[in-house]
Design a protein around this motif. Structure first.
Motif, PDB file in Angstrom:
ATOM      1  N   GLY A 119      -2.948   7.116  -2.304  1.00 37.72           N
ATOM      2  CA  GLY A 119      -2.337   6.961  -0.990  1.00 37.72           C
ATOM      3  C   GLY A 119      -2.926   7.904   0.041  1.00 37.72           C
ATOM      4  O   GLY A 119      -3.241   7.502   1.168  1.00 37.72           O
ATOM      5  N   ALA A 155       0.835  -1.208   0.000  1.00 34.76           N
ATOM      6  CA  ALA A 155       0.000   0.000   0.000  1.00 34.76           C
ATOM      7  C   ALA A 155       0.869   1.258   0.000  1.00 34.76           C
ATOM      8  O   ALA A 155       0.541   2.248  -0.680  1.00 34.76           O
ATOM      9  N   ALA A 156       1.999   1.218   0.732  1.00 35.64           N
ATOM     10  CA  ALA A 156       2.894   2.379   0.766  1.00 35.64           C
ATOM     11  C   ALA A 156       3.516   2.616  -0.613  1.00 35.64           C
ATOM     12  O   ALA A 156       3.624   3.766  -1.069  1.00 35.64           O
ATOM     13  N   GLY A 180       0.802   3.846  -2.912  1.00 34.32           N
ATOM     14  CA  GLY A 180       0.450   5.207  -2.516  1.00 34.32           C
ATOM     15  C   GLY A 180       1.496   6.230  -2.922  1.00 34.32           C
ATOM     16  O   GLY A 180       1.158   7.379  -3.221  1.00 34.32           O
ATOM     17  N   TRP A 181       2.761   5.814  -2.940  1.00 36.32           N
ATOM     18  CA  TRP A 181       3.810   6.736  -3.401  1.00 36.32           C
ATOM     19  C   TRP A 181       3.677   6.969  -4.902  1.00 36.32           C
ATOM     20  O   TRP A 181       3.826   8.110  -5.375  1.00 36.32           O
ATOM     21  N   LEU A 228      -5.237   6.734   3.245  1.00 38.75           N
ATOM     22  CA  LEU A 228      -4.882   7.112   4.615  1.00 38.75           C
ATOM     23  C   LEU A 228      -6.047   7.837   5.288  1.00 38.75           C
ATOM     24  O   LEU A 228      -6.343   7.611   6.472  1.00 38.75           O
TER      25      LEU A 228
END
Length: 462
Positions: free
Chosen positions: A441, A430-431, A434-435, A445
């Motif tokens: 992202g 997910a990180a 998201g980046w 969040l």
């Protein structure tokens, strides 16, 4: 009394199969994504539906500018350009699109002070007698006329500029997540009917049947639209461009600099001709647009083409094919403005595969690649998205408690049934996503924070 060996054991959450333990988490994510992103998808589908048939609409609205009676004779391109420059003396000549057939007009494209980026003023000239048929503002490389340009900006940004582009990027960023999640949920259960709605079902089960079956049919096209839509987006689009550059997937192009071509030519080059460039195409000096077109014909560049004129000393004519439907014609050639020599030819067949896919993907997204069949498929999928969003909200309503109120979300705490190692993998994935897709992202969040706050409030209230 059963012995220890006979006592049945119940698997703990971490002992469940990873794929099975993911389903509750995926169900909750799909629910929240559908509820919160649904409006963006609905607007994107409706504005996309309007845009699909915009080419046909502009052909009807601007028939006078685009069409002329067929005739045998025609005047030189230089005279057509001169007529256009006389009609718009404050403009600066950029390029010319010669009439591809006896019933088409020639499009003379000019820059004009005060125009927004990617916009031009185009003069439409009768190729048979040099009559100016009209002047219109045009947009982009596809020469979109005012009605199509307006619908394009409506779909892209709701006419709200860069702020409005957030809506379309959110829709494209979440679309693939919602589609893949929905497919896993729909096909993860044993159902008698997966690709056809169950007409015997009642209530929410009937709505779910239509939602899941329809989503299955249009899934591939939706994934395609999500991927190609992200290439135009404001933030994710920058990352897509950087990735293509790093992997050498960029679309090649011919340089307009005579100096670069001279270096490739070596001692046989034509650097001495650089002083002859920079002449206006309609001025009668150098080879002019007629000579550039004739030179391009010798290397197989047939209609339709666009002739970009030298803007400064040391530049060359660049002639490019502009056919974007199948089969794609995107060959281009650099022409010496003094001698008419073909300095370089770039063939679409020689493009890297990634560049070809990008070209086809963009044209398919716009409904240009296969003409009417392409447009009919896109229109059908847009209508399907509208139906999917409506069915999704209907299922939410059908999950409501018996007393008045909104539908309930799926139960909280699904992450507790997921093995710790799998949670780590999910967080890292997910990180990374998201980046690469910043709006996805940030909004994900935001979903998590909102969900946590609602859970805390419910605990305190309880």
């Amino acid at each position: 009394m059963p012995t220890e060996a006979q006592t049945p054991t119940v698997p703990t959450p971490t002992e469940q199969a990873p794929a099975r333990s993911l389903l509750p988490l995926l169900r909750r994510l799909h629910f929240y994504a559908g509820i919160l992103v649904g409006p963006f998808l609905l607007v994107a589908a409706l504005t996309g539906l309007l845009y699909v048939f915009a080419p046909h609409l502009e052909q009807a609205i601007y028939d006078h500018e685009l069409r002329v009676p067929a005739a045998q004779d025609s005047v030189p391109l230089a005279e057509q350009v001169a007529a256009a420059e006389a009609a718009l003396p404050e403009g600066t000549l950029v390029s010319v699109r010669p009439a591809p057939s006896p019933t088409d007009t020639t499009q003379v494209i000019l820059d004009e002070p005060g125009l927004a980026e990617s916009y031009h003023r185009t003069v439409f000239v009768n190729p048979h007698d040099g009559e100016v048929r009209g002047v219109l503002e045009t947009y982009g490389s596809s020469q979109a006329l005012p009605v199509r340009a307006w619908l394009d900006q409506l779909h892209r940004s709701l006419h709200l500029g860069d702020v409005g582009r957030i809506y379309s990027e959110l829709a494209a960023s979440w679309l693939w997540v919602v589609v893949l999640g929905g497919l896993v949920l729909w096909w993860g259960k044993r159902r008698r009917r997966r690709v056809r709605p169950d007409r015997t079902a009642k209530g929410r089960a009937r709505t779910l049947s239509w939602h899941g079956a329809t989503g299955t049919w249009v899934a591939l096209v939706l994934l395609f639209l999500s991927a190609t839509g992200l290439t135009w987006s404001q933030y994710a689009g920058e990352n897509v461009s950087a990735l293509r550059e790093a992997l050498s997937w960029e679309t090649p192009s011919i340089s307009a600099s005579a100096g670069e071509h001279a270096q490739h030519q070596g001692s046989a080059g034509h650097t001495g001709h650089a002083g002859h460039t920079g002449q206006q195409a309609g001025s009668g000096t150098g080879i002019g647009p007629d000579g550039a077109l004739a030179a391009a014909r010798t290397v197989g560049l047939d209609d339709p083409v666009e002739i970009t004129v030298p803007a400064n000393d040391g530049e060359v004519y660049v002639v490019t094919q502009t056919q974007r439907h199948w089969p794609t014609k995107q060959d281009s050639a650099a022409i010496d403005p003094a001698t008419g020599q073909v300095l370089e030819v770039l063939r679409f067949d020689d493009y890297p595969l990634a560049a070809k896919l990008a070209r086809w993907g963009i044209d398919g997204h716009m409904g240009l690649l296969f003409g009417l069949p392409n447009q009919l498929v896109l229109a059908t999928v847009c209508l399907a998205v509208v139906a999917l969003v409506i069915w999704g909200y209907r299922m939410w309503w059908q999950r409501r408690p018996t007393q008045a109120g909104f539908g309930k979300p799926f139960p909280r705490g699904a992450w507790r049934s997921t093995p710790p190692w799998l949670l780590v993998v999910l967080v890292l994935a997910a990180a990374a996503v998201g980046w690469f897709l910043p709006l996805l992202g940030i909004s994900l969040l935001g979903f998590l924070v909102l969900d946590a706050l609602l859970g805390l409030r419910r605990q305190r209230a309880g």
